[in-house]
Design a protein around this motif. Structure first.
Motif, short mmCIF file in Angstrom:
data_model
loop_
_atom_site.label_atom_id
_atom_site.label_comp_id
_atom_site.label_asym_id
_atom_site.label_seq_id
_atom_site.Cartn_x
_atom_site.Cartn_y
_atom_site.Cartn_z
N ILE A 119 5.17 -1.08 -10.85
CA ILE A 119 4.89 -0.81 -9.44
C ILE A 119 6.16 -0.84 -8.61
CG2 ILE A 119 3.72 -1.75 -7.39
CD1 ILE A 119 1.53 -2.77 -9.23
N LYS A 120 7.09 -1.71 -8.99
CA LYS A 120 8.25 -2.02 -8.15
C LYS A 120 9.06 -0.79 -7.76
CE LYS A 120 12.10 -5.30 -7.97
NZ LYS A 120 12.78 -6.40 -8.69
N LYS A 121 9.40 0.05 -8.71
CA LYS A 121 10.25 1.19 -8.44
C LYS A 121 9.60 2.16 -7.47
CE LYS A 121 12.88 4.88 -10.71
NZ LYS A 121 13.25 5.50 -12.01
N GLU A 122 8.33 2.47 -7.69
CA GLU A 122 7.63 3.41 -6.83
C GLU A 122 7.41 2.82 -5.44
OE1 GLU A 122 5.90 6.94 -5.62
OE2 GLU A 122 7.07 6.46 -7.41
N ALA A 123 7.13 1.52 -5.37
CA ALA A 123 6.92 0.87 -4.07
C ALA A 123 8.18 0.97 -3.21
CB ALA A 123 6.53 -0.59 -4.27
N LYS A 124 9.34 0.73 -3.83
CA LYS A 124 10.60 0.83 -3.08
C LYS A 124 10.85 2.27 -2.61
CE LYS A 124 13.26 -3.10 -4.74
NZ LYS A 124 14.57 -3.56 -5.21
N LYS A 125 10.48 3.20 -3.47
CA LYS A 125 10.65 4.61 -3.10
C LYS A 125 9.78 4.96 -1.88
CE LYS A 125 10.04 9.28 -5.00
NZ LYS A 125 9.62 10.06 -6.20
N LYS B 61 6.41 -7.99 -1.47
CA LYS B 61 7.36 -8.81 -2.24
C LYS B 61 8.00 -8.01 -3.36
CE LYS B 61 5.29 -13.25 -1.07
NZ LYS B 61 4.53 -14.44 -1.52
N LEU B 62 7.25 -7.09 -3.98
CA LEU B 62 7.83 -6.25 -5.02
C LEU B 62 8.88 -5.29 -4.45
CD1 LEU B 62 4.70 -5.39 -7.21
CD2 LEU B 62 6.64 -6.84 -7.83
N CYS B 63 8.75 -4.98 -3.17
CA CYS B 63 9.76 -4.14 -2.52
C CYS B 63 11.07 -4.91 -2.31
CB CYS B 63 9.25 -3.64 -1.17
SG CYS B 63 7.99 -2.35 -1.29
N GLY B 64 11.01 -6.23 -2.45
CA GLY B 64 12.20 -7.04 -2.26
C GLY B 64 12.35 -7.57 -0.85
N ILE B 65 11.29 -7.50 -0.04
CA ILE B 65 11.33 -7.99 1.33
C ILE B 65 10.90 -9.45 1.35
CG2 ILE B 65 10.52 -7.64 3.69
CD1 ILE B 65 12.15 -5.34 2.54
N ALA C 205 -0.20 1.04 1.13
CA ALA C 205 -1.58 0.56 0.98
C ALA C 205 -2.32 1.38 -0.07
CB ALA C 205 -2.30 0.63 2.32
N ALA C 206 -2.19 2.71 0.01
CA ALA C 206 -2.90 3.58 -0.94
C ALA C 206 -2.39 3.37 -2.36
CB ALA C 206 -2.74 5.03 -0.51
N TYR C 207 -1.08 3.21 -2.50
CA TYR C 207 -0.49 3.08 -3.84
C TYR C 207 -0.90 1.76 -4.50
CZ TYR C 207 2.86 2.90 -7.64
OH TYR C 207 3.42 2.81 -8.89
N ILE C 208 -0.79 0.66 -3.77
CA ILE C 208 -1.08 -0.64 -4.40
C ILE C 208 -2.55 -0.76 -4.78
CG2 ILE C 208 -1.49 -1.91 -2.26
CD1 ILE C 208 0.15 -3.19 -5.53
N PHE C 209 -3.43 -0.15 -4.00
CA PHE C 209 -4.84 -0.22 -4.36
C PHE C 209 -5.11 0.61 -5.62
CE2 PHE C 209 -9.28 1.08 -4.33
CZ PHE C 209 -9.92 -0.14 -4.15
N ALA C 210 -4.48 1.78 -5.68
CA ALA C 210 -4.70 2.66 -6.83
C ALA C 210 -4.06 2.11 -8.11
CB ALA C 210 -4.16 4.06 -6.53
N HIS C 211 -3.05 1.23 -7.98
CA HIS C 211 -2.32 0.72 -9.14
C HIS C 211 -2.37 -0.80 -9.22
CE1 HIS C 211 -0.63 4.76 -8.42
NE2 HIS C 211 -0.42 4.80 -9.72
#
Length: 370
Positions: free
Chosen positions: A145-151, A101-105, A131-137
């Motif tokens: 989180i939003k900007k990096e998730a979209k990237k 959802k933070l990715c905007g999907i 998966a790895a990013y959201i668990f670590a953050h």
């Protein structure tokens, strides 16, 4: 971009398709098209690309290919639980829903499962990275989180995403330009659909039952088709992070899949497993060129066959285009064509395309043109 930086690989195929219903419309009839004032057999590009992706999945490492699904939340959740086996299922699901959802999907509940509103094309590497990013953050604020998730969702595309592109209506920033184009295949000649009337008998019917227990009709046609596709290799390399060996291997596999694949519509009924009668592959620097114009005037035959006449018209049209509009290709290979000098078998063709592309990459690197 300068012409020296552009590399296009064009694929031209003449292929006989026996009585079959390879690709059907919403009424179950074989797809057709009007071209040159007559009805042609047609197989849509979407149908043939689907068949090609199945060949990819058989021959390439699975991690190099993506998944087209509405269940990307479930994919990320499963990957989180793989990376962190001790995490509770509910927490993994919550984290997966959060980052998607933070990715905007946009997602919605369907049968107690969170799904995207439309099919989403995602690479296995992108699933892993999210998966790895959201668990670590997981304790970070959403805005962080939003900007990096979209990237993460917009890099490390799989080979099939890089080749065929990705369109996301909800979030156009995730769109990926296709490096490959596949034309609708059409017959080189006029076709008329035919009908296969069939009946079926109940194996347990009484002996005095003389009637059929099922009656039906299957519409079909047969044709000699012209098929065309092109790959912008320079665009593909960019989408694949300039990994030259992977790019050359991807074009080689694209060539194999385009030449050898066959859509599976009514395959059990018609066993339409043919291979091309002729193949022409070229490498160009100016622009891709579709030779379908060779067949605007439909092939007519007096000796009962279309293949030889179709190959002849293709060769004549290609030479006319080379004379009047574009340069002769830098490299050219053929199977079953009239040019004996450039005739090879499929194995030789695939390896030659791969090796020439690597040589071109090396030449561009040494001259500083990358």
């Amino acid at each position: 971009m300068s012409e020296m930086n552009r590399i296009y690989v064009d694929f031209h195929v003449i292929q006989t398709v026996p009585p079959s219903c390879v690709n059907r419309d919403d009424t179950g009839s074989p797809k057709t098209a009007l071209y040159g004032g007559v009805r042609r057999a047609r197989v849509s590009s979407q149908s043939w690309k689907r068949a090609m992706r199945k060949v990819f999945n058989e021959d390439f490492r699975q991690e190099n290919f993506g998944i087209r699904t509405k269940r990307i939340v479930s994919l990320v959740e499963t990957e989180i639980r793989t990376l962190q086996p001790t995490i509770a299922e509910e927490e993994a699901l919550s984290l997966a829903e959060r980052i998607i959802k933070l990715c905007g999907i946009s997602t919605k509940k369907e049968n107690d499962e969170e799904k995207t509103k439309a099919l989403f094309f995602i690479s296995k590497t992108q699933v892993h990275n999210l998966a790895a990013y959201i668990f670590a953050h997981k304790d970070d604020a959403d805005k962080d989180i939003k900007k990096e998730a979209k990237k993460l969702l917009n890099q490390d595309h799989s080979i099939d995403i890089a080749l065929f592109g990705r369109m996301v209506a909800d979030e156009p920033t995730f769109n990926a330009d296709a490096s490959a184009q596949v034309a609708h295949s059409i017959s080189t000649h006029r076709v008329d659909n035919e009908y296969d009337y069939f009946t079926a008998i109940d194996d347990l019917a009484p002996d005095d039952n003389a009637g059929a227990d099922m009656i039906g009709v299957v519409e079909f046609n047969s044709s000699t088709m012209y098929r065309y596709a092109t790959v912008a290799v320079h665009t593909l390399a960019k989408e694949l992070n300039d990994e030259k060996e992977l790019t050359a291997a991807a074009v080689k596999e694209f060539a194999k899949a385009f030449i050898q694949s066959m859509p599976t519509g009514k395959q059990n009924t018609f066993a339409n497993r043919t291979l091309p009668d002729a193949v022409l592959v070229t490498i160009r620097r100016d622009q891709p060129v579709n030779f379908v114009g060779a067949f605007e005037s439909p092939v007519r035959t007096t000796d009962g066959g279309y293949v030889a006449h179709s190959i002849q018209k293709l060769e004549e049209y290609a030479n006319k285009i080379y004379t009047n509009y574009v340069d002769t290709p830098e490299h050219s290979w053929s199977i079953g064509m009239g040019d004996e000098q450039n005739n090879v078998n499929l194995k030789e063709l695939l390896q030659s395309v791969h090796d020439v592309l690597l040589e071109d990459f090396a030449d561009m690197a040494s001259s500083g043109q990358e």
